[in-house]
Design a protein around this motif. Structure first.
Motif, PDB file in Angstrom:
ATOM      1  N   ILE A 127     -26.535 -62.331  59.945  1.00 38.27           N
ATOM      2  CA  ILE A 127     -26.171 -60.963  59.619  1.00 38.27           C
ATOM      3  C   ILE A 127     -27.190 -60.349  58.669  1.00 38.27           C
ATOM      4  O   ILE A 127     -27.499 -59.157  58.750  1.00 38.27           O
ATOM      5  N   SER A 128     -27.749 -61.163  57.771  1.00 35.05           N
ATOM      6  CA  SER A 128     -28.753 -60.634  56.845  1.00 35.05           C
ATOM      7  C   SER A 128     -30.003 -60.176  57.575  1.00 35.05           C
ATOM      8  O   SER A 128     -30.709 -59.269  57.111  1.00 35.05           O
ATOM      9  N   ARG A 129     -30.308 -60.792  58.721  1.00 35.26           N
ATOM     10  CA  ARG A 129     -31.470 -60.354  59.501  1.00 35.26           C
ATOM     11  C   ARG A 129     -31.257 -58.965  60.077  1.00 35.26           C
ATOM     12  O   ARG A 129     -32.218 -58.292  60.452  1.00 35.26           O
ATOM     13  N   LEU A 186     -21.906 -59.247  65.484  1.00 30.87           N
ATOM     14  CA  LEU A 186     -22.269 -60.603  65.065  1.00 30.87           C
ATOM     15  C   LEU A 186     -21.052 -61.378  64.584  1.00 30.87           C
ATOM     16  O   LEU A 186     -20.940 -62.584  64.817  1.00 30.87           O
ATOM     17  N   GLY A 187     -20.131 -60.692  63.906  1.00 28.84           N
ATOM     18  CA  GLY A 187     -18.914 -61.363  63.466  1.00 28.84           C
ATOM     19  C   GLY A 187     -18.096 -61.880  64.636  1.00 28.84           C
ATOM     20  O   GLY A 187     -17.556 -62.992  64.587  1.00 28.84           O
ATOM     21  N   ARG A 188     -18.000 -61.081  65.694  1.00 32.47           N
ATOM     22  CA  ARG A 188     -17.276 -61.536  66.885  1.00 32.47           C
ATOM     23  C   ARG A 188     -17.999 -62.705  67.557  1.00 32.47           C
ATOM     24  O   ARG A 188     -17.373 -63.657  68.024  1.00 32.47           O
ATOM     25  N   ARG A 189     -19.320 -62.622  67.595  1.00 35.73           N
ATOM     26  CA  ARG A 189     -20.091 -63.720  68.186  1.00 35.73           C
ATOM     27  C   ARG A 189     -19.893 -65.009  67.388  1.00 35.73           C
ATOM     28  O   ARG A 189     -19.691 -66.090  67.964  1.00 35.73           O
ATOM     29  N   ILE A 190     -19.939 -64.903  66.069  1.00 36.71           N
ATOM     30  CA  ILE A 190     -19.777 -66.098  65.231  1.00 36.71           C
ATOM     31  C   ILE A 190     -18.420 -66.723  65.454  1.00 36.71           C
ATOM     32  O   ILE A 190     -18.294 -67.951  65.576  1.00 36.71           O
TER      33      ILE A 190
END
Length: 857
Positions: A297-299, A643-647
């Protein structure tokens, strides 16, 4: 403008302020002008709290067990993960301790006060009740104070209200009722606000926690952040698995010792089974996924301050967004020019064809602004002049002299400035700007012209524009009139000023809506402005606007009912933002809240996901939030949700794989004990299997790309357990299928009198290849095997390549083969192993196709 310290007041000034003795006595009584300091947790204290977490305790205990077993490699891996997890948690918790320090820094600027009849510059923390503070352009107000004198005073209170436009202040004529930030002509200035125009003297009425900004700090201390659900679920699951593994190991010890009589071998068998069922993968997977998720997420220029937010991103159902600085760019710009003859120009498209009348309108708006502006609207005139009037230098650059300024007055809401282009000549240029009705009065327009201006004003205001009228006049000499009404003004037109919408916002809002996330604007601005910005952003603005005044009249149940459909909340005070978030949470919504000001901090901390702006946001907002947008780009919220859903998807895949793979391992470890056959596994075999399982479930699944429908699904129910019933059923089916096939091969080989070493080799190779099949099946819940294989995953290829090398060596290289206690395998044995793995792959792919909807993959 700064005021000199220790400068005596003019004789005409009767305000002497407190004496030094009085100020010191009040400082002793009331304390410093700052928030009360709470006891800060030291890193050592935080570490002690972290070590009490069951998940970390299991990691450390697991590492200790492997040390006792002599397996240094596994022990070091587990202990390293434990140390990394402890370090991450300690760092994050230590950073959250800085929230009140950031708030104290903001509320303690240096202040110019009047004491003993003399102006003195003192630290803001030493300001006390009753102090007289001197305010000028650019000053940060050190405490809440009642204005005793004011000249053309404007204050930017956006940190407290969210309004981008400075508000006008007036002198108190009587003791005011309870006042709150926001709105014009208040006689109170508030701690933390910025003086953008004019000057004044005010008497301090509240300091420290008694001020408006202090109340926000007090509410932050009382709020608790959302606990991480996944951590609790994983800890509970780990405890159950540990208990189950311990019981099975004890049963194996009793069975082996009773049936075979060799208690030393029984202890070794029990240890092997315990290793096979030790659930260290679960906490390791969660730790790695959260750390790697924060890195990914930082990227995307999003900083994750609390790992719990990562797991909650996929559950967000409502995104509450501030307007100023979040949807908009938090800067005022000229959006429309309407000259007196009705011509309309909308920058920047009309800049190349700007008419002489429009140029005159813009130039005289600049002349009516401060030469060194602090007010955002006056800054907009300066910015526009540099772009649209490059051939006209700024007045100060051309050598013009500001001869006289007439400030805002309650009876005339306009600023008039008199400029002398040539000091040797008496001719002056006069420019005025302000409320359109005030400019119309200065120009002595008839009722017909005023009515036409009123209609134009209403149309521009309906689009969310701040509208100012501009007029010009000429004057000869130095004997200026007492009021601007003494000049003969000519009306030039209207200027519409807006805080522009971020270009990426409409697409981001559209993506949120397609993902089932309701976007709600919560702002301190006026309803008309909020409606216009909401319309431009694509937020549903057809709903009734819920105002702060209406919220005050609603009980909690009624507020929850209104918020089920509301998309715009306007004229909202800080505590109302917090109340809105709490009401949404009480209505079973998963709330993400964005903001950048001090006024947003309590709501950011109370929300499930607090999202602060990193560039323009305050330290208080950033420290209170769980996520910080480093580039202030609203579209980054959508990236973070994606990204949260992917994680979370990949975490479920990894956890399901771990659960499935331990079923055949535990079954094959117990099967020989029950049937009195030679043991299949020893600690070296379990260690090798863990070398496959650990990196696959942590690194390979974490690196999997997102599912195609990831932003077309509704939000995941927040109460949904990580191990749902469908996922448990699916994992058990996978594990049982592998156990039946591989266990069947072992039984057939044993019954045909195959040597124990060869049967062990056949069984082990079949199990490893079947585990590869499980990996391939679990790479995707929603696509076919062919599509999943086409997805790049370099980490998985590296792991499978390493595993293949070791597995081939264990069969073909004598030294390695002896270590594993294998016998050489024939080609038909290898064919059986490959056939078993292929069967697992085909059967599970067919089952996944038929049961995908039923099991909610």
């Amino acid at each position: 403008m700064d005021q000199p310290a220790d400068a005596p007041l003019p004789p005409s000034d009767a305000l002497a302020g407190l004496t030094g003795h009085e100020a010191q006595a009040r400082l002793q009584t009331d304390g410093f002008n700052e928030l009360p300091r709470q006891e800060r947790r030291t890193p050592l204290a935080i570490m002690r709290e972290v070590l009490r977490e069951p998940m970390l305790a299991l990691l450390l205990v697991g590492g200790g067990i492997y040390l006792l077993l002599g397996d240094l490699h596994e022990a070091l891996i587990l202990l390293a993960f434990a140390c990394v997890s402890i370090a991450i948690t300690v760092i994050q918790e230590t950073r959250t301790e800085r929230v009140l320090d950031a708030l104290r820094d903001l509320t303690s600027p240096r202040a110019l006060v009047i004491r003993d009849g003399t102006r003195k510059r003192i630290p803001g923390r030493e300001v006390v009740r009753g102090d007289l503070i001197v305010l000028a352009e650019g000053d940060r107000v050190p405490a809440d104070a009642l204005l005793m004198r004011a000249q053309d005073l404007l204050a930017d209170e956006s940190l407290l209200t969210g309004e981008a436009v400075a508000v006008r202040k007036s002198v108190a004529t009587a003791t005011p009722p309870t006042a709150r930030p926001g709105g014009d002509d208040q006689p109170v200035v508030y701690s933390g606000s910025l003086i953008v125009r004019g000057s004044g003297i005010a008497e301090v009425r509240a300091t420290g926690s008694g001020s408006e900004i202090g109340r926000i700090g007090q509410s932050l201390r009382m709020l608790e952040t959302e606990p991480p659900r996944l951590r609790a679920q994983t800890a509970r699951l780990t405890r159950l698995c540990a208990i189950g593994g311990g019981l099975v190991s004890a049963l194996a010890l009793v069975l082996y010792g009773t049936l075979r009589g060799g208690w030393l071998d029984a202890v070794l068998a029990a240890i092997t089974i315990g290793m096979s069922m030790l659930p260290e993968e679960f906490p390791v997977v969660l730790t790695v996924f959260m750390a790697m998720g924060a890195w990914r997420i930082s990227r995307a220029r999003v900083l994750t301050r609390r790992a719990a937010a990562i797991e909650t991103l996929g559950s967000a159902t409502v995104l509450c967004t501030d307007k100023t600085g979040t949807l908009t760019e938090n800067r005022m710009s000229i959006a429309e020019l309407r000259v007196s003859d009705g011509e309309t120009m909308a920058p920047p498209a009309s800049l190349p064809a700007l008419s002489p009348q429009a140029q005159a309108l813009a130039f005289h708006g600049l002349l009516a602004s401060a030469p060194q502006p602090f007010d955002p609207m006056e800054t907009a005139f300066h910015d526009f002049a540099r772009t649209a009037l490059p051939e006209r230098p700024l007045p100060t650059q051309a050598g013009w002299t500001l001869a006289r300024t007439y400030g805002l007055r309650p009876d005339l809401l306009a600023v008039t400035q008199v400029w002398r282009p040539d000091a040797a000549q008496p001719s002056c240029v006069v420019a005025a700007k302000g409320a359109p009705e005030a400019i119309a009065a200065l120009c002595h327009l008839d009722d017909t012209r005023r009515a036409a201006i009123g209609q134009t004003l209403d149309a521009m205001a309906a689009r969310g524009l701040r509208v100012l009228g501009v007029a010009k006049a000429s004057f000869e000499g130095t004997d200026f009139p007492e009021t601007p009404h003494g000049f003969t003004f000519q009306f030039l037109g209207l200027v519409g000023i807006a805080d522009p919408l971020r270009p990426s916002v409409p697409d981001a809002v559209r993506d949120c809506r397609s993902a089932g996330i309701r976007v709600m604007m919560i702002t301190g601005d006026y309803p008309e402005t909020a409606r216009a910005i909401a319309g431009a952003a694509g937020i549903d603005n057809g709903a009734t606007i819920l105002t702060g005044a209406a919220i005050e009249t609603l009980a909690e149940p009624a507020l929850r009912d209104h918020l089920r459909t509301a998309t715009i909340c306007a004229r909202i005070m800080p505590e109302q933002k917090l109340r809105i978030v709490q009401a949404l949470k009480a209505g079973d919504e998963t709330v993400a809240m964005t903001g950048d000001g001090v006024n947003d901090a309590p709501a950011l901390k109370a929300a499930h996901i607090g999202i602060a702006m990193g560039g323009r946001g305050t330290d208080v907002a950033r420290e209170a939030a769980a996520i910080v947008l480093l580039d202030d780009d609203f579209s980054s919220i959508v990236t973070a949700i994606r990204l949260g859903r992917r994680i979370y998807d990949n975490l479920r895949k990894a956890m399901g794989f771990v659960f499935a793979v331990h079923v055949p391992i535990a079954g094959l470890a117990l099967l020989p004990l029950v049937l009195d056959y030679p043991l299949i596994f020893s600690p070296i075999h379990i260690a090798f299997l863990e070398m496959i399982i650990d990196p696959v479930c942590t690194m390979a699944f974490e690196a999997e790309t997102e599912e195609d429908d990831i932003m077309r699904r509704p939000p995941r129910p927040p109460a949904e357990p990580l191990f749902s019933r469908p996922l448990i059923i699916w994992s058990l089916l996978q594990g049982l299928l592998v156990f039946l096939l591989v266990g069947g091969l072992f039984l057939v080989a044993t019954q045909r009198a195959m040597p124990a070493e060869e049967a062990r080799a056949l069984t082990f190779v079949s199990l490893v290849l079947s585990i590869v099949s499980l990996i391939l099946v679990n790479r995707s819940f929603s696509t076919s095997l062919v599509t999943a294989i086409r997805r790049p995953n370099a980490t998985l290829l590296w792991i499978l390549g390493t595993m293949t090398t070791v597995l081939v060596s264990s069969v073909l290289v004598p030294a390695v083969r002896n270590l594993f206690r294998f016998a050489p395998l024939h080609w038909h044995d290898l064919g059986l192993s490959i056939g078993a793995a292929a069967t697992v792959l085909v059967v599970l792919e067919i089952a996944k196709t038929f049961w995908r909807d039923r099991l909610r993959f």
